[in-house]
Scaffold this motif. Structure first.
Motif, PDB file in Angstrom:
ATOM      1  N   LYS A 295       8.530  28.038 -36.571  1.00  0.00           N
ATOM      2  CA  LYS A 295       9.028  27.776 -35.207  1.00  0.00           C
ATOM      3  C   LYS A 295       7.957  28.084 -34.158  1.00  0.00           C
ATOM      4  N   GLU A 296       6.956  28.868 -34.562  1.00  0.00           N
ATOM      5  CA  GLU A 296       5.888  29.234 -33.618  1.00  0.00           C
ATOM      6  C   GLU A 296       4.811  28.148 -33.498  1.00  0.00           C
ATOM      7  N   VAL A 297       4.957  27.086 -34.289  1.00  0.00           N
ATOM      8  CA  VAL A 297       3.980  25.997 -34.205  1.00  0.00           C
ATOM      9  C   VAL A 297       4.651  24.795 -33.553  1.00  0.00           C
ATOM     10  N   ARG A 298       4.187  24.458 -32.360  1.00  0.00           N
ATOM     11  CA  ARG A 298       4.799  23.359 -31.616  1.00  0.00           C
ATOM     12  C   ARG A 298       4.579  22.032 -32.347  1.00  0.00           C
ATOM     13  N   GLY A 299       5.637  21.235 -32.438  1.00  0.00           N
ATOM     14  CA  GLY A 299       5.500  19.902 -33.027  1.00  0.00           C
ATOM     15  C   GLY A 299       5.547  19.873 -34.544  1.00  0.00           C
ATOM     16  N   PHE A 312       6.880  23.641 -48.902  1.00  0.00           N
ATOM     17  CA  PHE A 312       7.196  23.001 -47.624  1.00  0.00           C
ATOM     18  C   PHE A 312       6.264  21.821 -47.382  1.00  0.00           C
ATOM     19  N   ALA A 313       6.838  20.630 -47.318  1.00  0.00           N
ATOM     20  CA  ALA A 313       6.076  19.470 -46.866  1.00  0.00           C
ATOM     21  C   ALA A 313       6.400  19.308 -45.388  1.00  0.00           C
ATOM     22  N   PHE A 314       5.356  19.137 -44.576  1.00  0.00           N
ATOM     23  CA  PHE A 314       5.602  19.102 -43.131  1.00  0.00           C
ATOM     24  C   PHE A 314       4.689  18.114 -42.413  1.00  0.00           C
ATOM     25  N   THR A 315       5.099  17.787 -41.205  1.00  0.00           N
ATOM     26  CA  THR A 315       4.268  16.945 -40.352  1.00  0.00           C
ATOM     27  C   THR A 315       4.048  17.677 -39.033  1.00  0.00           C
ATOM     28  N   MET A 316       3.011  17.286 -38.315  1.00  0.00           N
ATOM     29  CA  MET A 316       2.772  17.817 -36.972  1.00  0.00           C
ATOM     30  C   MET A 316       2.542  16.656 -36.036  1.00  0.00           C
ATOM     31  N   ASP A 369       0.933  33.972 -42.531  1.00  0.00           N
ATOM     32  CA  ASP A 369       0.392  34.247 -41.191  1.00  0.00           C
ATOM     33  C   ASP A 369      -0.906  33.477 -40.967  1.00  0.00           C
ATOM     34  N   ALA A 370      -1.768  33.469 -41.991  1.00  0.00           N
ATOM     35  CA  ALA A 370      -3.045  32.751 -41.877  1.00  0.00           C
ATOM     36  C   ALA A 370      -2.787  31.259 -41.683  1.00  0.00           C
ATOM     37  N   LEU A 371      -1.813  30.736 -42.409  1.00  0.00           N
ATOM     38  CA  LEU A 371      -1.464  29.317 -42.275  1.00  0.00           C
ATOM     39  C   LEU A 371      -1.000  29.017 -40.848  1.00  0.00           C
ATOM     40  N   ILE A 372      -0.121  29.856 -40.342  1.00  0.00           N
ATOM     41  CA  ILE A 372       0.427  29.629 -38.995  1.00  0.00           C
ATOM     42  C   ILE A 372      -0.690  29.656 -37.955  1.00  0.00           C
ATOM     43  N   LEU A 373      -1.576  30.633 -38.082  1.00  0.00           N
ATOM     44  CA  LEU A 373      -2.709  30.741 -37.161  1.00  0.00           C
ATOM     45  C   LEU A 373      -3.565  29.470 -37.206  1.00  0.00           C
ATOM     46  N   GLY A 374      -3.819  29.000 -38.430  1.00  0.00           N
ATOM     47  CA  GLY A 374      -4.603  27.776 -38.612  1.00  0.00           C
ATOM     48  C   GLY A 374      -3.915  26.577 -37.976  1.00  0.00           C
ATOM     49  N   LEU A 375      -2.604  26.491 -38.155  1.00  0.00           N
ATOM     50  CA  LEU A 375      -1.853  25.356 -37.612  1.00  0.00           C
ATOM     51  C   LEU A 375      -1.833  25.400 -36.080  1.00  0.00           C
ATOM     52  N   GLN A 376      -1.756  26.601 -35.545  1.00  0.00           N
ATOM     53  CA  GLN A 376      -1.766  26.722 -34.076  1.00  0.00           C
ATOM     54  C   GLN A 376      -3.115  26.283 -33.504  1.00  0.00           C
ATOM     55  N   LYS A 377      -4.162  26.598 -34.253  1.00  0.00           N
ATOM     56  CA  LYS A 377      -5.505  26.186 -33.843  1.00  0.00           C
ATOM     57  C   LYS A 377      -5.604  24.651 -33.816  1.00  0.00           C
ATOM     58  N   ILE A 378      -5.049  24.035 -34.863  1.00  0.00           N
ATOM     59  CA  ILE A 378      -5.059  22.577 -34.969  1.00  0.00           C
ATOM     60  C   ILE A 378      -4.271  21.960 -33.822  1.00  0.00           C
ATOM     61  N   GLN A 379      -3.135  22.569 -33.572  1.00  0.00           N
ATOM     62  CA  GLN A 379      -2.252  22.091 -32.511  1.00  0.00           C
ATOM     63  C   GLN A 379      -3.017  22.056 -31.186  1.00  0.00           C
ATOM     64  N   LYS A 380      -3.782  23.115 -30.931  1.00  0.00           N
ATOM     65  CA  LYS A 380      -4.541  23.220 -29.691  1.00  0.00           C
ATOM     66  C   LYS A 380      -5.654  22.160 -29.653  1.00  0.00           C
ATOM     67  N   LEU A 381      -6.315  22.013 -30.795  1.00  0.00           N
ATOM     68  CA  LEU A 381      -7.435  21.070 -30.907  1.00  0.00           C
ATOM     69  C   LEU A 381      -7.000  19.635 -30.605  1.00  0.00           C
ATOM     70  N   PHE A 382      -5.806  19.306 -31.018  1.00  0.00           N
ATOM     71  CA  PHE A 382      -5.355  17.914 -30.920  1.00  0.00           C
ATOM     72  C   PHE A 382      -4.478  17.634 -29.707  1.00  0.00           C
ATOM     73  N   SER A 383      -4.138  18.666 -28.939  1.00  0.00           N
ATOM     74  CA  SER A 383      -3.199  18.413 -27.834  1.00  0.00           C
ATOM     75  C   SER A 383      -3.945  17.882 -26.612  1.00  0.00           C
TER      76      SER A 383
END
Lengths: 383, 120
Positions: A295-299, A312-316, A369-383
């Motif tokens: 839930k902490e990763v937008r999108g 977990f299979a997921f999309t962003m 936690d490491a995964l979430i941090l990585g995903l948040q970084k990606i989220q920022k990179l692509f927004s």
């Protein structure tokens, strides 16, 4: 569950950083005890099985058959119902070729290995688990093919209920369960399921690659024709005829993957010592933790239910799964991207591809936690 | 994070020559079913040269950036020269070398363009 020290690969650093392995659904890491056991065969009693009179061949045969007993006990079966193959895929192909079914029903959740053989060799109808089984099954259905756990949505299928329903519609219909994602992750009792065949793989349950298991009802295995012909599977060969061995050896033509099977035996020992109830409990904890953290990763959206196996299979939003996997790789976070050998399911869900993170006994909350941090970084990179 | 540097992300977020071309006389489409990358190319050819070009479709950042950069590069180019472009040229545009699993993503737009103009 604190077992990380048992897994040599988890001590590895790549580019000065530790690794976060989140692809156990594809294959699991191996504990030291499994690697040592394989090594033991190659250093202490390398010999072929079933033919030597000499000591090392007898040791190899004994270890090989002991592994069969361990696997049988692990899934509440008897050893002569356990056939060793190369993979889950080969176990399922063995069934498709040996049984020659005319009409098959398979669920939309299936991995290609429990889908393509039936599609190519029979008339295949697809079952959507949200619809009643009798909407696709008839009294002419020869085989009902179903996965116990989806390698995409993580859903745990109620196999016992499905077996009861299928047999209620057509008692002669044989039920084939792909348990490749179930046997490694939760207690499995094939007697309780009541299915006719169950297939799974060594390499997803801490064992080596190259070994698969097929469990089948004794009577069915006796009636079935062999899948491969040759050495090891015969009791007499004459110029004009051959007498086959009894199952399971009837289905194990050629020199088997002896070290692999013995290694699988060690993997079963390891899991038995942990206790499969504990394995499942550990994954349940990781699953609820992951759902909270996602839930902490937008999108981010994952497919499938909240109660599930540890995958977990997921999309962003705005990010292709390949980019997700590639950028996570920069931080040694290993996830898979694509359709995970379940293209019909992705088409059914209307998704082209997903990224997938999966857990096992050695996975920790810190990995998530490491995964979430990585995903948040990606989220920022692509927004 | 060499692969995802500013320039590539910029082409991904703001693709050049994206959309449709009303005066197009050739089109083509390439797809990679395993990851869903899909590129459609519309080209206006005159005198054995690309007068104008547009692309549409969807894909990963590498795929879309490659399409965007390539369409910029090939505009005004002779068809015979376009047929000579290879992975090497695509990597030069992207400013990086690609791992085997990503080569297909980057090459898809080039394959679509070459298929479109082949034999013209």
């Amino acid at each position: 569950m604190n077992v990380r020290a048992d897994f040599p690969q988890l001590t590895r650093f790549i580019n000065g950083k530790p690794i976060v392995y989140l692809d156990s659904t594809a294959t699991s890491l191996k504990p030291r005890s499994v690697i040592d056991k394989i090594n033991e065969y190659y250093t202490q009693y390398t010999a072929n099985v079933f033919r030597g009179i000499y000591t090392t061949s007898e040791e190899a045969t004994s270890e090989y058959e002991k592994a069969r007993e361990k696997v049988a006990t692990f899934i509440h079966a008897t050893p002569h119902e356990i056939v060793f193959t190369r993979s889950t895929t080969e176990s399922l192909n063995l069934l498709a070729y040996s049984l020659h079914p005319k009409e098959v029903v398979a669920s939309i959740l299936e991995h290609h290995s429990n889908f393509v053989p039936w599609q190519q060799l029979s008339y295949l109808t697809v079952w959507d688990p949200e619809k009643p089984i009798d909407s696709v099954m008839t009294n002419k259905t020869d085989i009902f093919a179903i996965t116990a756990v989806s390698n995409v949505t993580g859903i745990i299928m109620p196999i016992k209920d499905i077996v009861r329903t299928v047999k209620g519609i057509n008692p002669k219909c044989l039920i084939v369960v792909d348990a490749a994602q179930a046997v490694p992750h939760m207690p499995v009792d094939v007697a309780d399921w009541g299915a006719d065949f169950v297939a799974f793989s060594s390499h997803k349950m801490l064992g080596p690659t190259g070994v698969g298991v097929l469990w089948g009802r004794r009577q069915l295995l006796e009636e079935m024709k062999p899948f491969n012909y040759g050495g090891e599977m015969i009791s007499e060969v004459h110029v004009d005829r051959t007498v086959f061995k009894e199952p399971p050896h009837k289905f194990e033509a050629g020199t088997p993957h002896i070290a692999g099977v013995i290694g699988l035996g060690a993997a079963v020992d390891y899991l038995t010592k942990l206790g499969m109830d504990n394995v499942r409990k550990h994954e349940e904890e990781l699953v609820s933790y992951a759902i909270k953290k996602f839930k902490e990763v937008r999108g981010l959206r994952f497919v499938g239910p909240d109660i599930r196996s540890g995958v977990f299979a997921f999309t962003m939003e705005k990010v292709h799964p390949h980019d997700i996997a590639q950028i996570l790789n920069e931080d040694n976070i290993f996830v898979r991207a694509g359709n995970h050998c379940a293209m019909p399911l992705h088409e059914h869900l209307g998704i082209v591809a997903t990224a997938r993170a999966s857990f096992y006994v050695y996975t920790t909350k810190e990995d998530i936690d490491a995964l979430i941090l990585g995903l948040q970084k990606i989220q920022k990179l692509f927004s | 994070m060499d692969l995802y540097r500013e320039e590539i992300l910029d082409h991904y977020k703001h693709p050049r020559n994206f959309g449709h071309l009303s005066g197009a006389n050739i089109t083509s489409e390439e797809m990679n079913p395993s990851c869903g990358d899909r590129v459609m190319i519309e080209i206006a050819v005159s005198d054995q040269e690309i007068a104008d070009i547009r692309f549409s479709g969807q894909g990963c950042a590498i795929n879309q950036a490659s399409a965007s950069m390539l369409t910029e590069k090939v505009k005004g180019m002779k068809i015979s020269d376009i047929m000579k472009l290879t992975l090497y040229d695509v990597e030069k545009l992207l400013g990086t070398t690609l791992t085997p699993s990503r080569v297909k993503c980057a090459l898809l737009p080039l394959e679509a363009i070459q298929k479109a103009v082949y034999g013209q």
